[in-house]
Design an enzyme around this catalytic site. Structure first.
Site, PDB file in Angstrom:
ATOM      1  N   HIS A  20     -28.334 -55.445  25.641  1.00  0.00           N
ATOM      2  CA  HIS A  20     -29.647 -55.912  25.173  1.00  0.00           C
ATOM      3  C   HIS A  20     -30.673 -56.001  26.317  1.00  0.00           C
ATOM      4  O   HIS A  20     -31.800 -56.401  26.104  1.00  0.00           O
ATOM      5  CB  HIS A  20     -29.464 -57.307  24.554  1.00  0.00           C
ATOM      6  CG  HIS A  20     -30.567 -57.740  23.627  1.00  0.00           C
ATOM      7  ND1 HIS A  20     -30.740 -57.216  22.365  1.00  0.00           N
ATOM      8  CD2 HIS A  20     -31.558 -58.663  23.772  1.00  0.00           C
ATOM      9  CE1 HIS A  20     -31.767 -57.802  21.776  1.00  0.00           C
ATOM     10  NE2 HIS A  20     -32.295 -58.685  22.610  1.00  0.00           N
TER      11      HIS A  20
ATOM     12  N   ASP B 115     -24.496 -54.445  22.472  1.00  0.00           N
ATOM     13  CA  ASP B 115     -25.501 -55.516  22.502  1.00  0.00           C
ATOM     14  C   ASP B 115     -24.872 -56.761  21.844  1.00  0.00           C
ATOM     15  O   ASP B 115     -24.550 -56.737  20.657  1.00  0.00           O
ATOM     16  CB  ASP B 115     -26.721 -55.009  21.712  1.00  0.00           C
ATOM     17  CG  ASP B 115     -27.858 -55.996  21.649  1.00  0.00           C
ATOM     18  OD1 ASP B 115     -27.615 -57.208  21.757  1.00  0.00           O
ATOM     19  OD2 ASP B 115     -28.997 -55.538  21.459  1.00  0.00           O
TER      20      ASP B 115
ATOM     21  N   SER C 211     -36.540 -56.603  20.791  1.00  0.00           N
ATOM     22  CA  SER C 211     -35.916 -57.785  20.197  1.00  0.00           C
ATOM     23  C   SER C 211     -36.935 -58.566  19.362  1.00  0.00           C
ATOM     24  O   SER C 211     -37.464 -58.021  18.400  1.00  0.00           O
ATOM     25  CB  SER C 211     -35.273 -58.623  21.307  1.00  0.00           C
ATOM     26  OG  SER C 211     -34.356 -59.521  20.756  1.00  0.00           O
TER      27      SER C 211
END
Ligand SMILES: N[C@@H](CCC(=O)N[C@@H](CSC=O)C(=O)NCC(=O)O)C(=O)O
EC number: 3.1.2.12
Length: 285
Positions: A263, A229, A150
């Site tokens: 995620h 996600d 991320s």
């Protein structure tokens, strides 16, 4: 001579997962980092993978939930997991939001007040920390790779794209690929760098922009992205923009869409072996 202080150590897959603190020169505060030393370090120096974590993380998330130690031991690589921002500075506004300030350093060198004295995570992870690791641990200095999740995927990409040849390989899971065009990135860059959207200085910290003018050793970028996600659907990650820009400039990007994954660290721990294997291929070549 910089000092490091041991916080914890746990034997893991024949090696040691350790956590240290040190006084950072770049960040002007005490910082923690995790370092996994595989059993091979008892025989001599080995390559290093730097793992950059995402928003709200400390050094602990990856080492406790990433499930990387088994594969680091198998492939004989050190894994270094730094924290994600300076800590304990008490800068006004630093703890107001989870996606800015503490836990959200965004791996840039801030140029805007009041952040520019301390929020220098780019220099910390690309220069200060590797120098410290090379001095204190059995690391082969010129065999290092970088990966992240991320916000940390964005950090890994800019580290490689701004320093051609410094890293042997790069990979990311659910990376923020085009921060100048996503809400997280706009907020961070406006705060740390100043200026507004479209400002040319923002582009210097954006991997989709940097890849357009990349001119260095051939890259083989591995990205895993879960299709379930929630940050992908909220347009925070924008991998399609990086892939399109890379195609234009002839950089190889293998974007693997992983059906149904989100995620979280459940996703990361599922695919971490592939990432360590990817890096080991280049680190051992
Ligand atoms: N609190 C947030 C969610 C924060 C979050 O999901 N952080 C991710 C990284 S997001 C991009 O950088 C993370 O890695 N968290 C740590 C973990 O252990 O899962 C919200 O309200 O949405």
């Amino acid at each position: 001579m910089p000092e490091i202080t041991l916080v914890s150590q746990n034997k893991s897959f024949g090696g040691w997962q350790k956590v240290f603190t040190h006084d950072s020169v770049e960040l002007k505060c005490k910082m923690r980092f995790g370092v996994y030393l595989p059993p091979q370090t008892e025989q001599g120096p080995v390559p290093v993978i730097y793992w950059l974590s995402g928003l709200e993380c400390t050094e602990a998330n990856f080492i406790q939930k990433g499930a990387a130690q088994k594969y680091a031991a198998q492939y004989g690589v050190i894994i270094v997991a730094p924290d994600t921002s300076p800590r304990g500075l008490n800068i006004p506004g630093e703890d107001d939001d989870w996606d800015f300030g503490t836990g959200a350093g965004f791996y840039v060198d801030a140029t805007n007040e009041p952040w520019k004295n301390n929020y220098r995570m780019y220099s910390y992870v690309t220069k200060e920390l590797p120098a410290l690791i090379n001095e204190k641990f059995p690391a082969i200095p010129d065999r290092k790779s970088i990966a992240g999740h991320s916000m940390g995927g964005h950090g890994a990409f800019i580290a490689v794209l701004k320093n051609p040849g410094l890293y042997r390989s790069v990979s990311a899971m659910s990376p923020i690929c085009n921060p100048i065009n996503c809400p997280w990135g706009k907020k961070a860059f406006n705060g740390y760098l100043g200026g507004v959207e479209g400002d040319s200085k923002w582009k210097d910290w954006d991997s989709t922009e940097l890849i357009k003018k990349y001119n260095g050793p051939q890259l083989d970028i591995l990205i895993d992205q879960g299709t379930n996600d929630n940050f992908l659907t909220k347009s925070q990650l924008l991998p399609e923009n990086l892939v399109a820009a890379a195609k234009e400039s002839g950089v190889a990007v293998n974007l693997r869409l992983q059906e149904g994954y989100d995620h979280s660290y459940y996703f990361i721990s599922t695919f971490i072996e592939d990432h360590i294997k990817h890096h080991a291929k280049y680190l051992k070549a």
